[in-house]
Design an enzyme around this catalytic site. Structure first.
Site, PDB file in Angstrom:
ATOM      1  N   ILE A 602       0.626  -1.419   0.004  1.00 53.52           N
ATOM      2  CA  ILE A 602       0.070   0.527  -0.242  1.00 53.52           C
ATOM      3  C   ILE A 602       0.869   1.660  -0.204  1.00 53.52           C
ATOM      4  CG2 ILE A 602      -2.598  -1.618   1.259  1.00 53.52           C
ATOM      5  CD1 ILE A 602      -0.866  -0.154   4.021  1.00 53.52           C
ATOM      6  N   ALA A 604       5.202   2.397   0.399  1.00 49.14           N
ATOM      7  CA  ALA A 604       6.503   3.036   0.605  1.00 49.14           C
ATOM      8  C   ALA A 604       7.368   3.941   0.892  1.00 49.14           C
ATOM      9  CB  ALA A 604       7.167   3.217  -0.947  1.00 49.14           C
ATOM     10  N   PHE A 607      11.994   2.644   4.713  1.00 45.29           N
ATOM     11  CA  PHE A 607      13.002   1.726   5.407  1.00 45.29           C
ATOM     12  C   PHE A 607      12.344   0.200   4.035  1.00 45.29           C
ATOM     13  CE2 PHE A 607      13.505   3.659   8.643  1.00 45.29           C
ATOM     14  CZ  PHE A 607      14.609   3.643   9.167  1.00 45.29           C
ATOM     15  N   GLU A 609       8.465  -1.448   1.977  1.00 44.95           N
ATOM     16  CA  GLU A 609       7.345  -1.503   1.101  1.00 44.95           C
ATOM     17  C   GLU A 609       6.180  -1.032   2.924  1.00 44.95           C
ATOM     18  OE1 GLU A 609       8.893  -4.334  -0.765  1.00 44.95           O
ATOM     19  OE2 GLU A 609       8.554  -3.302  -2.691  1.00 44.95           O
ATOM     20  N   VAL A 610       5.475  -0.540   2.514  1.00 41.35           N
ATOM     21  CA  VAL A 610       4.127  -1.585   3.979  1.00 41.35           C
ATOM     22  C   VAL A 610       3.348  -1.810   2.816  1.00 41.35           C
ATOM     23  CG1 VAL A 610       2.550   0.790   4.986  1.00 41.35           C
ATOM     24  CG2 VAL A 610       5.575   1.209   4.635  1.00 41.35           C
ATOM     25  N   ASP A 746       7.825  16.390  13.557  1.00 35.39           N
ATOM     26  CA  ASP A 746       6.915  16.537  11.900  1.00 35.39           C
ATOM     27  C   ASP A 746       6.106  16.695  12.211  1.00 35.39           C
ATOM     28  OD1 ASP A 746       7.644  16.766   9.646  1.00 35.39           O
ATOM     29  OD2 ASP A 746       8.525  14.304   9.453  1.00 35.39           O
TER      30      ASP A 746
END
Ligand code: AMP
Length: 986
Positions: A602, A604, A607, A609-610, A746
């Site tokens: 779903i 990137a 570190f 892929e997500v 952030d």
């Protein structure tokens, strides 16, 4: 007299009903009847009164006594007859007018008959004859009469019957009279075939008796039918007359009566039933082009309901209801409308409601199902209103109101309806259905429970109320932010009743079911009996806590990692752990990789892929999860940094902070060798999943992804309340983080995730290096990368990151949310942003932004961080706004906070545009050139004065384009103000 009766001459039969068996007058040749003795009756030709030649029989033996002269007719076959009429015409001489006949002359004669089945011989045997009557003359004539040929004609009629043989003879016996038998007519009577009441009755012979009526059934003429229970009958009288008609026939449907027949209805006419008398013209909107129709067909687009008789006009479905208005009260929506302009020509209009629950895409609508309530009903509504209850909170619904009438379901044309799309607002949470006692002590009970099935928002608190079961002593309450609580200060060996309810921004839900718990018995000789011990214990504990607090406070300030207050969890920086692996396992649960099923990629991450997938822990339901993976060939430092996020996230437990399910750091990944775990083909082979030593962070799944992209995708689709609800969630998450001593650094819409219930959760945790990964972060003169547009001045200038600098960022997030993901400071350069902020300029209110919200943003952007609100206060302010939605009302386009002339060298310089066309081209909106010129906006000055309503009135319907144009107009206006030296500082 046998079987006969006498009728006067006046009752002479009507010829039309007679069937003649014998008429002596009609015969021209000799009759040749039998006369016995032959000296008696004599056949003589003569002329009747009209001088027509006739055959007569005469006898006149008046001078001699004992006369017995017989005359017998030929055999007469009787046919159907039962009752025979015999009409005799004769003349008879008056005896007085004859001299010398006294004693012998007679003035009568006798009439006989004999029944036989066939002719018999010529001998007359008197005994076989049955006498009908003695016939006497009404009038006799004298010599003078005879001489003048003025015979006085007698007519006598006799009736015989019933007859049983095939035929008969008649016989005349003269006993000494002077007779001339001028004519003998024998006939019977019939009722002749007739059509009466559209039924045909056949020829019918009359009955045998004078009084008898013969009942005859009629047969309907063609295209006619018998009237129900009233079949046609008539009676044939002895006189051959039809009498007493009963019942009748009627013309069938499609036919009407003309005379004695049924004729088809003509074209354009119909007759629907035999009961109707006439054909009728086709009703409105119907036609037929055949004869003999029982009904007319409807024109195209018009229909007849099953229950409509053919006589009614053809009708059509109604038009859509009008003026549909709605009113939302939390999860109840009431709709009202007015009747359709066209009811289709019927007065049976009702309404039906179609409810669909929609996702954020229009095509994602599904029927609402049976859980939704409709008052008074979903269909068959007679009145133009309905209330729809039990909707889900924070959900999008589309309601269609359709007017229907008796022919709607027959119509194949498109349905016409009025529709509204509505987003439900907040509702109190549903009940906590199950309360579990975890631990029961003498004086305390530990309870736990599950979040209610429909939280309808973010649950910020639970309230547990309890009372002593027996005494019903006053309720007490305890509050908890999590799904467990310990209720203290209870009495031992006492039964208590507990109930719980959840609280969200929308208020309290209702209390769930009662749980009864009896506290444990206290062992004898405990502290309860000894107040001295209690005091001592409390004193010692109090001292310890005090020391702990003071010590903790000092340490905490110096190292920013220790305990702040007893009972309040504090964030621990994983970097302070010598072994980062220990940190991970202290805060994150190690998961068995076999419990995780990866479904698709779903996103990137820095570190790797997500992915999305499912997590199935033993004994629990499987839940959707996001899985962050570490790419293959990672260094030890990368692994540490990657897992650092888990070490941080694992410390948090708040509904507005993304929840960590666990990590996979150990062991081989089973899917590499077995088929049990199937990885989608889309996962690149560079993922650590394929290295044999997979490293994963498993997080709760947030269906709607990051907030900035989500808002851009659904530009303009939410209510202000919904947007404020999202902001409230983010603020609550940040309050929790700041309470724990965690500074995010952030905070931005891109780092907020949104779930399917629209709940926003803070994510993207890490140390300063996380910011390094942020594409928005840029190197500043103070060193390190900083997402300039989101960062407070002091953090940019001297890296002073605090919860107050997070508050600044939160103000920017507010602006992002209210402008549906617009880029803060648009396309200004970072340098210009820093400069503008330094000069005191601040972002203007986004379109349609309630002034109160913009004021809150401005407060977050106070130069002095001490002047900025705390997250706690922000949550309070937003809660107040949500409770009083009136404070959020802003008439469309009127949110005109003073516009900050945030200028940038890259912004188009409006002075360089010669025309409106030039300007539109520069902002790539030249397609609307004609819209502007057609409505007279020919100069940039006139454009600069335009409001959002003006822009909309040009026919620009796309919200994105409206905003782009409005945003450029605002900049243009600011630049013009600037040019004229009247820039407004906020
Ligand atoms: P991140 O590395 O955290 O910035 O994640 C990269 C992208 O993956 C995000 O922008 C999201 O679109 C998606 N993502 C990350 N975490 C989740 C989650 N928990 N649920 C759904 N999507 C996620």
């Amino acid at each position: 007299m046998h079987g006969c009766c006498l009728l006067g001459a006046a009752a002479a039969a009507q010829n039309s009903r007679e069937v003649i068996l014998l008429d002596s007058k009609a015969q021209q040749t000799e009759l040749e009847w039998i006369s016995s003795p032959s000296t008696g009756w004599e056949e003589i030709s003569g002329l009747d009164e009209n001088y027509t030649p006739i055959r007569t029989y005469q006898v006149c033996q008046v001078m001699e006594s004992n006369q017995n002269n017989w005359l017998r007719t030929n055999w007469i076959e009787k046919g159907d007859a039962q009752r025979i009429f015999v009409e005799l015409k004769f003349t008879l001489r008056d005896c007085n007018s004859l001299p010398g006949v006294v004693g012998t002359c007679k003035e009568t004669f006798n009439l006989y008959y004999q029944e036989t089945d066939a002719e018999v011989g010529r001998n007359i045997r008197e005994s076989q004859y049955v006498k009908i009557d003695t016939i006497a003359a009404d009038e006799s004539f004298t010599q003078g009469d005879l001489g003048e040929r003025k015979m006085k004609l007698n007519t006598e009629l006799r009736i015989i019957g019933p007859l049983s043989r095939r035929g008969f003879y008649l016989a005349f016996q003269d006993v000494g009279a002077c007779i001339a038998l001028v004519s003998v007519k024998v006939y019977y009577k019939k009722c002749w075939s007739i059509i009466e009441n559209l039924a045909t009755f056949p020829d019918t012979v009359t009955g045998s008796e004078f009084s008898s009526l013969v009942e005859v059934e009629g047969t309907c003429v063609s295209d006619a039918e018998e009237e129900a229970d009233n079949s046609p009958k008539m009676h044939c009288s002895a006189e051959g007359e039809w009498l007493v008609p009963i019942g009748k026939c009627i013309c069938k449907a499609g036919f009407h009566q003309k005379g004695d027949a049924c004729e088809p209805c003509g074209r354009g006419f119909y007759k629907s039933s035999s009961q109707d008398l006439q054909c009728s013209r086709c009703p409105a909107h119907s036609y037929n082009d055949r004869e003999g129709s029982w009904r007319c067909d409807c024109e195209d687009g018009y229909y007849r309901a099953l229950s409509d008789p053919p006589a009614v006009t053809c009708t059509r479905p109604p038009s859509a209801p009008q003026n549909l208005v709605y009113n939302i009260n939390q999860t109840t929506v009431s709709l009202e409308w007015s009747s359709p302009a066209d009811n289709g020509g019927r007065n049976d209009v009702t309404y039906r409601i179609m409810c669909r629950r929609c996702g954020w895409e229009p095509e994602e609508c599904l029927p609402c199902g049976g859980n939704v309530g409709y008052l008074p009903a979903q269909s068959g509504l007679v009145d133009a209103y309905v209330t729809i209850t039990d909707l889900l909170a924070h959900a999008n619904y589309t309601f269609e109101v359709e007017a229907v009438n008796g022919v709607s379901d027959l119509s194949r044309t498109q349905r016409l309806f009025a529709s509204v799309s509505i987003a439900t607002s907040q509702a109190a949470p549903s009940q906590v259905s199950e309360l579990i006692k975890e631990k029961v002590q003498q004086r305390s009970v530990q309870l736990s429970w599950q979040e209610p099935e429909q939280p309808n928002g973010v649950i910020t608190e639970y309230e547990i109320k309890y009372y002593e079961k027996v005494s019903h002593r006053i309720y007490s309450t305890v509050k908890s932010k999590s799904t467990s609580a310990t209720v203290n200060n209870l009495k031992p060996s006492t039964a208590y009743v507990f109930q719980i309810r959840a609280f969200t921004a929308a208020g309290y839900g209702t209390f769930g079911p009662r749980l009864e718990v009896t506290t444990k018995e206290e062992p004898s000789g405990t502290a309860e009996q000894n107040p001295v011990i209690i005091i001592a214990v409390v004193a010692v504990a109090g001292t310890i806590i005090l020391v702990f607090m003071v010590f903790g406070f000092i340490i905490g300030r110096r190292y920013a990692l220790a305990v702040k207050f007893p009972g309040t969890k504090t964030y621990i920086d994983p970097e302070t752990y010598e072994d980062p692996n220990r940190a991970v396992h202290q805060f994150a649960k190690e998961l068995d990789a076999s419990c995780i099923k990866i479904e698709r990629v779903i996103g990137a991450g820095e570190f790797g892929e997500v992915c999305s997938g499912r997590l199935k822990l033993p004994g629990k339901r499987d839940v959707p999860v996001a899985i962050k993976t570490l790419k293959v060939g990672y260094t030890e430092k990368q692994r540490r940094d990657f897992l650092c996020e888990a070490s941080i996230m694992g410390q948090f437990d708040h509904p507005n902070v993304v929840h960590l399910e666990g990590v996979v750091t150990r062991g081989e990944f089973p899917g590499v060798r077995t088929a049990r775990f199937t990885s989608p083909s889309s996962i690149t082979q560079t993922s650590s999943l394929f290295s044999g030593k997979p490293v994963m962070i498993v997080i709760e799944y947030m269906e709607n992804g990051s907030l900035d992209a989500f808002l851009r995708k659904h530009d303009g689709q939410f209510t202000v309340i919904q947007l404020v609800g999202m902001l409230r969630g983010i603020a609550a998450g940040m309050r929790y983080l700041s309470d724990m001593g965690y500074v995010h650094r952030d905070l931005a819409a891109r780092n907020i995730l949104v779930n399917s219930n629209l709940v926003c959760k803070v994510s993207d945790f890490g140390l300063s290096r996380v910011i390094d990964d942020d594409p928005e972060a840029v190197y500043t003169t103070t060193g390190g990368k900083i997402p300039v547009r989101w960062t407070a001045t002091e953090a940019i200038q001297y890296r002073k990151f605090t919860s107050s600098s997070d508050v600044w960022s939160y103000g920017i997030v507010m602006w992002e949310v209210m402008s549906y993901g617009e880029r803060p400071y648009w396309d200004m350069s970072n340098q210009d942003v820093i400069k503008a902020i330094e000069e005191g300029y601040r972002l203007p209110a986004p379109m349609d932004c309630p002034p109160g919200l913009h004021q809150l943003m401005l407060d977050c952007w106070q130069k002095d961080r001490a002047d900025r609100p705390k997250f706690d206060q922000i949550v309070g302010i937003l809660d107040k706004m949500i409770r009083n939605p009136n404070t959020l009302k802003t008439p469309l386009g009127t949110c005109t906070r003073p516009i900050s002339p945030l200028l940038d060298q890259n912004t188009p310089d409006f002075a360089t545009f010669r025309s409106v066309g030039d300007w539109l081209e520069a902002i790539k909106m030249e397609r609307y050139n004609d819209n502007f010129t057609a409505t007279g906006y020919s100069s940039l000055e006139s454009v600069a004065r335009m409001t959002i309503e003006d822009v909309m009135s040009l026919g620009i319907t796309l919200v994105g384009h409206q905003k782009k144009i409005m945003s450029s107009i605002q900049t243009m206006r600011a630049q013009m103000l600037h040019l004229h030296g009247t820039g407004v500082q906020v």
